[in-house]
Design an enzyme around this catalytic site. Structure first.
Site, PDB file in Angstrom:
ATOM      1  N   ARG A  72       0.867  -1.176   0.000  1.00 24.21           N
ATOM      2  CA  ARG A  72       0.000   0.000   0.000  1.00 24.21           C
ATOM      3  C   ARG A  72       0.905   1.228   0.000  1.00 24.21           C
ATOM      4  NH1 ARG A  72      -3.654   2.458   4.901  1.00 24.21           N
ATOM      5  NH2 ARG A  72      -4.759   4.017   3.645  1.00 24.21           N
ATOM      6  N   HIS A  73       0.413   2.326  -0.532  1.00 26.58           N
ATOM      7  CA  HIS A  73       1.185   3.571  -0.528  1.00 26.58           C
ATOM      8  C   HIS A  73       1.525   3.996   0.897  1.00 26.58           C
ATOM      9  CE1 HIS A  73      -2.347   5.742   0.899  1.00 26.58           C
ATOM     10  NE2 HIS A  73      -3.038   5.070   0.012  1.00 26.58           N
ATOM     11  N   GLY A  74       2.549   4.820   1.017  1.00 28.66           N
ATOM     12  CA  GLY A  74       2.963   5.311   2.325  1.00 28.66           C
ATOM     13  C   GLY A  74       2.006   6.348   2.890  1.00 28.66           C
TER      14      GLY A  74
END
Length: 466
Positions: A72-74
């Site tokens: 998942r994106h940060g």
């Protein structure tokens, strides 16, 4: 939240009686002086509070030959709508300070001082952008994996050996770049554009049948019921009283304070968000469960059939890459396969793999029974969440084996030896994924709906999974 006047009256009456009976006791605490605060905030939990900080241990008599990661994106900033909404907290803060000056609050001086110093500083241009903490999390993860798997990752960059894919969203692109920087500092790593429409890493936003299923009223019923429960209304009454109000704050204001608390703690993991002082640990757990319910019925086992179909696409990617190594040898395959997406794909992938599965359903009525549940978005879907699979070639027994890691922690996958799975077993368990397709997205069995309603569902889904 909508309910009839009679239901509203009964709820308020029941909670008032609980208060009079002493159930709602004075729960005063000082968050700024809490040496072990509750740090788990659902899908907006900071990755550093969840990740396994130990080094990944080598597997005896085995050599890693390929690593596959879905991330998942940060950590990100809110979207534009949320940025505008949270600005209302400036006025709320002023009211709380007035209540404190009138000696009406039950906040300690240090927590009140934190609110006095707090200023709203979000800007429209930060809309959904990755934060510096989000960049550091992905950068550090890559460096750790490079150290733990030098055979695969501590080598010069080659486009044929390292396969990066992202969605079209800037936050996933920036997350991939941060990860690439950790692996190959100073190297221009190629990240190809996604397909249009993207039914791979962004299938949850490009699949009408899935979107229809997630916005079925049945998927929201349990969340609505939980918001009517005594757990939820006790929280509202306690927080309102703690902040010095002689009336109950609306759920909307409670939600805004919670959102700012968890955002700020994810942005600045060593700092204290004064908005977290608004809640006790038990109240934070109630709000955490509310979000778990939402995701369980939208993208989890409460919508299992459709979620598994969505997750199947990325599981197929994993299996076909490993299968290619086994059939054709590692010299003809990438050493690292890296995918960057969103909650909307991470959670259905876990469903397809059978991970984070509890023995009973999550419902509005069994909150007290599920304190140690597997489906806890704080643990399985924080900012920067990652699911990693490593293919090993071994010298003993079956030649190829696989280990799954979730946020750097070994997954004790059912049927495997302390997480170490034989490739044959895994193939049999997940054999349906080898042939899954996206045909269900255009299924004729999906009810026909108007174009206006379709657009509404698309917009609602984008706002829901950030």
């Amino acid at each position: 939240m909508r309910m009839g006047l009679t239901a509203w009256f009964l709820l308020v009456l029941s909670v008032t009686l609980l208060s009079a009976a002493g159930v709602l006791s004075d729960d005063y605490h000082c968050y700024a002086e809490d040496s072990s605060p509750y740090l788990f905030f659902g899908s907006k939990t900071a990755y550093q509070f969840v990740r396994d900080k130990n080094n990944i241990k080598p597997v005896p008599d085995c050599l890693p030959v390929q690593i596959w990661i879905l991330s998942r994106h940060g950590t990100r900033y809110p979207d534009l709508k949320e940025i505008k909404r949270l600005q209302n907290l400036t006025a709320v803060r002023e009211l709380i300070l007035q209540n404190h000056d009138a000696r009406a609050t039950r906040l300690c001086d240090r927590d009140v001082d934190g609110l006095r110093r707090w200023h709203y500083n979000l800007r429209p241009e930060q809309d959904n952008q990755i934060t510096s903490q989000g960049h550091e999390d992905l950068l550090f993860l890559a460096k750790k994996l490079k150290s733990n798997f030098p055979e695969l990752l501590d080598v010069p960059y080659s486009e044929s050996k390292f396969d990066f894919r992202t969605t079209a969203k800037q936050r996933t692109i920036d997350s991939a770049k941060a990860f690439a920087e950790g692996l190959f500092p100073g190297v221009d790593v190629r990240i190809p554009p996604p397909p249009v429409p993207d039914r791979f890493l962004n299938i949850h936003h490009n699949c009408s049948s899935y979107e229809t299923s997630t916005h079925n009223p049945d998927t929201k019923r349990e969340v609505a019921e939980f918001q009517k429960s005594h757990h939820y209304w006790n929280l509202i009454m306690r927080v309102s009283s703690r902040l010095g109000f002689k009336y109950n704050l609306t759920p909307e204001f409670i939600d805004m304070m919670y959102e700012m608390c968890r955002y700020e703690k994810a942005w600045h993991i060593s700092a204290i968000s004064p908005w977290c002082a608004v809640f006790t640990p038990d109240e934070l757990k109630v709000l955490e469960y509310e979000e778990d319910l939402k995701h369980w019925y939208k993208a989890g086992y409460g919508n299992a059939d459709m979620s598994a179909k969505v997750g199947c696409i990325i599981v197929r990617d994993l299996l076909t890459h490993f299968d290619a190594v086994i059939k054709n040898g590692s010299t003809h395959s990438p050493m690292g396969v890296f995918r960057f997406s969103h909650s909307g794909l991470m959670l259905p992938t876990l469903v397809k793999l059978g991970m984070a599965k509890d023995n009973q359903k999550l419902t509005a009525k069994n909150y007290d029974l599920l304190g140690k549940r597997e489906w806890k978005t704080s643990m399985i879907d924080p900012f920067g969440a990652n699911l990693m699979a490593v293919l090993y070639r071994c010298n003993t027994g079956e030649e190829y084996k696989v280990i799954f890691y979730q946020n750097e922690r070994v997954v004790n996958y059912p049927g495997c030896d302390v997480g170490l799975c034989s490739w044959t077993y895994l193939q049999n368990q997940l054999r349906s994924a080898f042939t899954c397709t996206t045909d269900f997205c255009n299924s004729s069995s999906v009810p026909k709906i108007s174009l206006v309603y379709t657009v509404f569902l698309l917009l609602l889904n984008v706002l829901y999974f950030k």
